[in-house]
Design a protein around this motif. Structure first.
Motif, PDB file in Angstrom:
ATOM      1  N   UNK A  16     -41.376 -13.983 -31.171  1.00 46.06           N
ATOM      2  CA  UNK A  16     -41.853 -12.953 -32.104  1.00 46.06           C
ATOM      3  C   UNK A  16     -43.311 -13.204 -32.488  1.00 46.06           C
ATOM      4  N   UNK A  17     -43.646 -14.471 -32.729  1.00 46.61           N
ATOM      5  CA  UNK A  17     -45.034 -14.797 -33.096  1.00 46.61           C
ATOM      6  C   UNK A  17     -45.978 -14.434 -31.960  1.00 46.61           C
ATOM      7  N   UNK A  18     -45.524 -14.761 -30.752  1.00 47.18           N
ATOM      8  CA  UNK A  18     -46.382 -14.477 -29.598  1.00 47.18           C
ATOM      9  C   UNK A  18     -46.580 -12.974 -29.398  1.00 47.18           C
ATOM     10  N   UNK A  19     -45.513 -12.218 -29.592  1.00 47.01           N
ATOM     11  CA  UNK A  19     -45.617 -10.759 -29.462  1.00 47.01           C
ATOM     12  C   UNK A  19     -46.646 -10.232 -30.464  1.00 47.01           C
ATOM     13  N   UNK A  20     -46.598 -10.779 -31.678  1.00 40.69           N
ATOM     14  CA  UNK A  20     -47.568 -10.369 -32.696  1.00 40.69           C
ATOM     15  C   UNK A  20     -48.973 -10.793 -32.274  1.00 40.69           C
ATOM     16  N   UNK A  21     -49.080 -12.011 -31.698  1.00 37.95           N
ATOM     17  CA  UNK A  21     -50.400 -12.502 -31.271  1.00 37.95           C
ATOM     18  C   UNK A  21     -50.970 -11.639 -30.148  1.00 37.95           C
ATOM     19  N   UNK A  22     -50.105 -11.048 -29.350  1.00 34.45           N
ATOM     20  CA  UNK A  22     -50.569 -10.167 -28.271  1.00 34.45           C
ATOM     21  C   UNK A  22     -51.034  -8.815 -28.819  1.00 34.45           C
ATOM     22  N   UNK A  23     -50.809  -8.614 -30.104  1.00 36.76           N
ATOM     23  CA  UNK A  23     -51.242  -7.366 -30.732  1.00 36.76           C
ATOM     24  C   UNK A  23     -50.226  -6.241 -30.605  1.00 36.76           C
ATOM     25  N   UNK A  24     -49.010  -6.560 -30.202  1.00 34.19           N
ATOM     26  CA  UNK A  24     -47.969  -5.532 -30.122  1.00 34.19           C
ATOM     27  C   UNK A  24     -47.360  -5.391 -31.512  1.00 34.19           C
ATOM     28  N   UNK A  25     -47.737  -4.332 -32.203  1.00 31.60           N
ATOM     29  CA  UNK A  25     -47.300  -4.208 -33.593  1.00 31.60           C
ATOM     30  C   UNK A  25     -45.929  -3.563 -33.702  1.00 31.60           C
ATOM     31  N   UNK A  26     -45.736  -2.522 -32.933  1.00 29.83           N
ATOM     32  CA  UNK A  26     -44.468  -1.775 -32.968  1.00 29.83           C
ATOM     33  C   UNK A  26     -43.920  -1.704 -31.555  1.00 29.83           C
ATOM     34  N   UNK A  27     -42.620  -1.508 -31.455  1.00 28.14           N
ATOM     35  CA  UNK A  27     -42.046  -1.315 -30.133  1.00 28.14           C
ATOM     36  C   UNK A  27     -42.440   0.066 -29.629  1.00 28.14           C
ATOM     37  N   UNK A  28     -42.685   0.173 -28.339  1.00 24.98           N
ATOM     38  CA  UNK A  28     -42.890   1.494 -27.739  1.00 24.98           C
ATOM     39  C   UNK A  28     -41.500   2.141 -27.622  1.00 24.98           C
ATOM     40  N   UNK A  29     -41.448   3.470 -27.404  1.00 23.55           N
ATOM     41  CA  UNK A  29     -40.125   4.116 -27.349  1.00 23.55           C
ATOM     42  C   UNK A  29     -39.167   3.465 -26.341  1.00 23.55           C
ATOM     43  N   UNK A  30     -39.665   3.123 -25.168  1.00 20.91           N
ATOM     44  CA  UNK A  30     -38.745   2.528 -24.180  1.00 20.91           C
ATOM     45  C   UNK A  30     -38.232   1.167 -24.683  1.00 20.91           C
ATOM     46  N   UNK A  31     -39.097   0.426 -25.365  1.00 21.31           N
ATOM     47  CA  UNK A  31     -38.678  -0.875 -25.891  1.00 21.31           C
ATOM     48  C   UNK A  31     -37.643  -0.702 -27.002  1.00 21.31           C
ATOM     49  N   UNK A  32     -37.933   0.240 -27.926  1.00 22.77           N
ATOM     50  CA  UNK A  32     -37.015   0.442 -29.051  1.00 22.77           C
ATOM     51  C   UNK A  32     -35.647   0.928 -28.573  1.00 22.77           C
ATOM     52  N   UNK A  33     -35.669   1.720 -27.498  1.00 21.94           N
ATOM     53  CA  UNK A  33     -34.385   2.257 -27.035  1.00 21.94           C
ATOM     54  C   UNK A  33     -33.614   1.303 -26.143  1.00 21.94           C
ATOM     55  N   UNK A  34     -34.325   0.393 -25.489  1.00 24.14           N
ATOM     56  CA  UNK A  34     -33.595  -0.452 -24.543  1.00 24.14           C
ATOM     57  C   UNK A  34     -33.347  -1.873 -25.021  1.00 24.14           C
ATOM     58  N   UNK A  35     -34.262  -2.435 -25.830  1.00 22.74           N
ATOM     59  CA  UNK A  35     -34.128  -3.860 -26.154  1.00 22.74           C
ATOM     60  C   UNK A  35     -32.856  -4.236 -26.921  1.00 22.74           C
ATOM     61  N   UNK A  36     -32.473  -3.458 -27.947  1.00 21.11           N
ATOM     62  CA  UNK A  36     -31.267  -3.891 -28.680  1.00 21.11           C
ATOM     63  C   UNK A  36     -30.053  -4.069 -27.759  1.00 21.11           C
ATOM     64  N   UNK A  37     -29.874  -3.150 -26.831  1.00 22.79           N
ATOM     65  CA  UNK A  37     -28.719  -3.231 -25.926  1.00 22.79           C
ATOM     66  C   UNK A  37     -28.936  -4.287 -24.846  1.00 22.79           C
TER      67      UNK A  37
END
Ligand code: AMP
Length: 460
Positions: A16-37
């Protein structure tokens, strides 16, 4: 906490820290729809294009629960081209910075296999590559995937189009049956459904609606008679004079034929289709992106992954078979600050496709008469740049600065006349302004770069 926050996912704090460090603030739609599952281990059948954030979506999925202390290949990503495999590896490495000792390896054809044997002595945790080369390693025993638990088929439709089906299925046969299979495809032809049925287990479907709300696109349709397609295309080019255009055809062979015909009419056109070798594809894309070609004639599948900025127009030489593909095609033109142009040619019997587009986009389209298209005398659409190629690249330790230096030191050329310099392993492409092309060719051909002589050619 919002549903699009990465922190809503059950990921390790370092990731999670690394994702934030990469500057990814929010999930993109494909990420939000696919990652939980995906994180629950489910199979996934997802429609996603380049630029949607799909690589990070499956990348996070692959890194989650990766056991780095186990010396085993746990995940495999199959890609249609080396170009995509390199992009995927890059993104995976960025994401994996958070997890010490993660070994990610790219295995693609078109490069010597021997050094790959040596690197494979210590099994990588994640392998990314093209089907042909991966299969070679599996058959040789240099790569083992019997402990694999995650498999990604990236741009699966393009893999099929490039004739990789047999290799793909052969590879999948060698993986354990209880794996998680993630399939990404931009289009859903029947063959994709068939593959999904054959290799996936009740996949979750994710399908993204394309939205182009932030873009302005001027869309015009022209009804044509039989035999008028090429003539109308040329009239459209005369009338609108777009500097950079992608022309879509539905069949591979048409691309080459049309490109040749346009050449004869004085246009600089290049064909991009699935039968090109990777090297040719790199060259065509480089020439188009660096502005030394103004027309790219492509099929939908070949144009996949095309990330070209400043595309002024999209022309549907053939209408797309379905409205969704049409909207995806025209979405390549137009940016937030500038209006894009989308032209479509259709015959009377194709009118139902136009209606389908109107229904899909929920608004009527503009149909204009071809008689309004203005032909210009002595019209030429010549691109502002010319590409030179050098038979040396990254592996010859060349850098863009070396080439720029050779062109501008002790000559009357300056950096402003030189465009993009693209380096591949053993070849470099240099865009130069058209009026100085001959001079640049002479300077590089007669002189040396980093003390060495190279063969230099001017591409047509
Ligand atoms: P892709 O569709 O995988 O080719 O990704 C397109 C680009 O978006 C890449 O440069 C990624 O690094 C970037 N990206 C991926 N996920 C995100 C995110 N959640 N926020 C911002 N950028 C992202």
């Amino acid at each position: 906490m919002n549903k699009t926050d990465f922190s809503s996912l059950p990921l390790a704090a370092e990731l999670l820290d690394n994702i934030a460090a990469l500057g990814y603030e929010k999930m993109t739609p494909i990420q939000a729809q696919s990652l939980p599952e995906m994180l629950q281990g489910k199979d996934l059948l997802a429609q996603a294009q380049t630029g949607s954030g799909k690589t990070a979506a499956f990348g996070i999925g692959l890194l989650h629960k990766l056991i780095t202390r186990a010396n085993q290949t746990q995940a495999l990503v199959l890609c249609p081209t080396r170009e995509l495999a390199d992009q995927v590896s890059k993104e995976l490495r960025r994401l994996a910075r958070a997890i010490p000792n993660t070994r990610i390896m790219t295995l693609c054809g078109g490069t010597p296999i021997k050094p790959q044997y040596a690197s494979l002595e210590q099994p990588p945790h994640i392998v990314v590559g093209t089907p042909g080369r991966i299969l070679q390693h599996l058959q040789k025993g240099s790569l083992r995937i019997d402990k694999l638990n995650k498999l990604v088929l990236d741009e699966a439709d393009r893999m099929l189009d490039m004739g990789f089906q047999e290799e793909m299925l052969h590879i999948i046969d060698m993986t354990p049956p209880h794996r998680q299979t993630l399939l990404f495809s931009a289009t859903y032809p029947d063959e994709i459904h068939a593959i999904s049925e054959a290799v996936q287990n009740e996949p979750v479907h994710v399908r993204l609606e394309e939205t182009h709300d932030d873009k302005k696109i001027k869309q015009v349709f022209y009804e044509i008679q039989k035999g008028e397609r090429t003539k109308t295309l040329i009239a459209v080019l005369h009338h609108y004079r777009p500097e950079s255009t992608v022309v879509f055809c539905n069949r591979k062979f048409q691309c080459q034929e049309l490109a040749e015909e346009l050449w004869q009419q004085g246009f600089h056109a290049l064909a991009l289709h699935g039968d090109l070798e990777q090297k040719e594809r790199d060259q065509v894309l480089t020439q188009f992106a660096n502005k030394s070609s103004s027309l790219l004639i492509a099929t939908d599948v070949a144009a996949r992954g095309l990330d070209i900025k400043d595309l002024q127009a999209v022309i549907n030489f053939d209408m797309a078979h379905d409205a969704e593909i049409h909207v995806h095609r025209i979405g390549r033109t137009g940016r937030a600050d500038k209006e894009g142009l989308a032209i479509s040619l259709f015959m009377a019997q194709e009118a139902p496709r136009v209606t389908a587009i109107e229904e899909y986009q929920n608004s009527p389209v503009t149909i204009e008469s071809t008689a309004k298209l203005k032909l210009r005398d002595n019209f030429r659409l010549s691109p502002p740049m010319v590409t030179l190629s050098i038979n040396g690249g990254r592996k010859d330790k060349l850098r863009p600065g070396d080439i720029l230096g050779a062109l501008t030191a002790n000559t009357d050329l300056n950096g402003k006349m030189i465009g993009k310099i693209d380096l591949f392993d053993r070849i470099a492409y240099i865009a130069v302004e058209r009026p100085i092309a001959k001079q640049a060719l002479r300077i590089l051909g007669e002189g040396k770069i980093k003390g060495r002589k190279f063969k230099v050619k001017k591409l047509r």
